[in-house]
Design a protein around this motif. Structure first.
Motif, mmCIF file in Angstrom:
data_model
loop_
_atom_site.group_PDB
_atom_site.id
_atom_site.type_symbol
_atom_site.label_atom_id
_atom_site.label_comp_id
_atom_site.label_asym_id
_atom_site.label_seq_id
_atom_site.Cartn_x
_atom_site.Cartn_y
_atom_site.Cartn_z
ATOM 1 N N ARG A 106 21.673 52.851 -2.736
ATOM 2 C CA ARG A 106 20.829 51.683 -2.961
ATOM 3 C C ARG A 106 20.114 51.910 -4.283
ATOM 4 O O ARG A 106 19.799 53.050 -4.628
ATOM 5 N N SER A 107 19.855 50.838 -5.001
ATOM 6 C CA SER A 107 19.239 51.017 -6.311
ATOM 7 C C SER A 107 18.254 49.901 -6.621
ATOM 8 O O SER A 107 18.390 48.778 -6.139
ATOM 9 N N VAL A 108 17.283 50.264 -7.423
ATOM 10 C CA VAL A 108 16.301 49.327 -7.951
ATOM 11 C C VAL A 108 16.222 49.588 -9.447
ATOM 12 O O VAL A 108 16.106 50.745 -9.868
ATOM 13 N N GLY A 124 17.922 56.464 2.035
ATOM 14 C CA GLY A 124 16.808 56.313 2.966
ATOM 15 C C GLY A 124 15.526 56.110 2.182
ATOM 16 O O GLY A 124 15.493 55.364 1.215
ATOM 17 N N PRO A 125 14.465 56.839 2.545
ATOM 18 C CA PRO A 125 13.189 56.671 1.845
ATOM 19 C C PRO A 125 13.080 57.498 0.558
ATOM 20 O O PRO A 125 12.103 57.408 -0.159
ATOM 21 N N PHE A 126 14.100 58.310 0.277
ATOM 22 C CA PHE A 126 14.041 59.210 -0.874
ATOM 23 C C PHE A 126 14.760 58.599 -2.067
ATOM 24 O O PHE A 126 15.920 58.197 -1.971
ATOM 25 N N CYS A 127 14.056 58.547 -3.206
ATOM 26 C CA CYS A 127 14.611 57.958 -4.418
ATOM 27 C C CYS A 127 14.504 58.935 -5.574
ATOM 28 O O CYS A 127 13.579 59.746 -5.630
ATOM 29 N N GLN A 128 15.471 58.849 -6.477
ATOM 30 C CA GLN A 128 15.418 59.604 -7.721
ATOM 31 C C GLN A 128 15.370 58.588 -8.848
ATOM 32 O O GLN A 128 16.153 57.635 -8.861
ATOM 33 N N THR A 129 14.453 58.778 -9.776
ATOM 34 C CA THR A 129 14.254 57.822 -10.859
ATOM 35 C C THR A 129 14.729 58.412 -12.172
ATOM 36 O O THR A 129 14.484 59.585 -12.479
#
Length: 136
Positions: A106-108, A124-129
């Motif tokens: 998933r991406s933003v 899940g709730p973990f994102c890397q920016t």
């Protein structure tokens, strides 16, 4: 009652926050490729348009790490890595594909300013920016 109608009119007249356009050519955080983001029908997508650091098998590198064996023969150059992005408030939501791991997340994405794009990939709730810079 008159005050309520006035407040409603003010809120209805105020423009909703719109996402800044993300179209253009962007250098990845690792500075190894240029991704061209643009219109893909009803959504926005991004394709690898240029390698800044040649992959191990050169410009003809295939998607060898893809989990789907039928997709492992497609070339990385020109391949979509950002897909299905739709505008939502002040950002864009979609999917990002990492050819190095063969995984999709998933991406933003959000344009910070004219030269900076913030790209997040999430499990899940973990994102890397990452921060991508506009290509010249």
């Amino acid at each position: 009652m008159k005050r309520l109608i006035t407040l409603a009119a003010v809120f209805m007249a105020a423009p909703l926050a719109a996402a800044a356009p993300v179209e253009g050519r962007w250098v990845t955080a690792e500075k190894d490729a240029v991704i061209t983001i643009g219109d893909c029908g009803r959504t926005v997508c991004g394709r690898i348009s240029r390698f800044l650091v040649p992959p191990p098998q050169g410009a003809d590198q295939r998607d060898i790490n893809n989990r789907d064996p039928q997709l492992r023969t497609r070339k990385l150059l020109g391949m979509p890595v950002l897909t299905g992005f739709v505008e939502e408030d002040d950002l864009w939501r979609g999917r990002i594909y990492d050819p190095k791991s063969g995984k999709t997340y998933r991406s933003v994405i959000r344009r910070i300013n004219a030269t900076t794009l913030e790209v997040k990939g999430c499990i899940g709730p973990f994102c890397q920016t990452q921060t991508w810079k506009r290509a010249r």
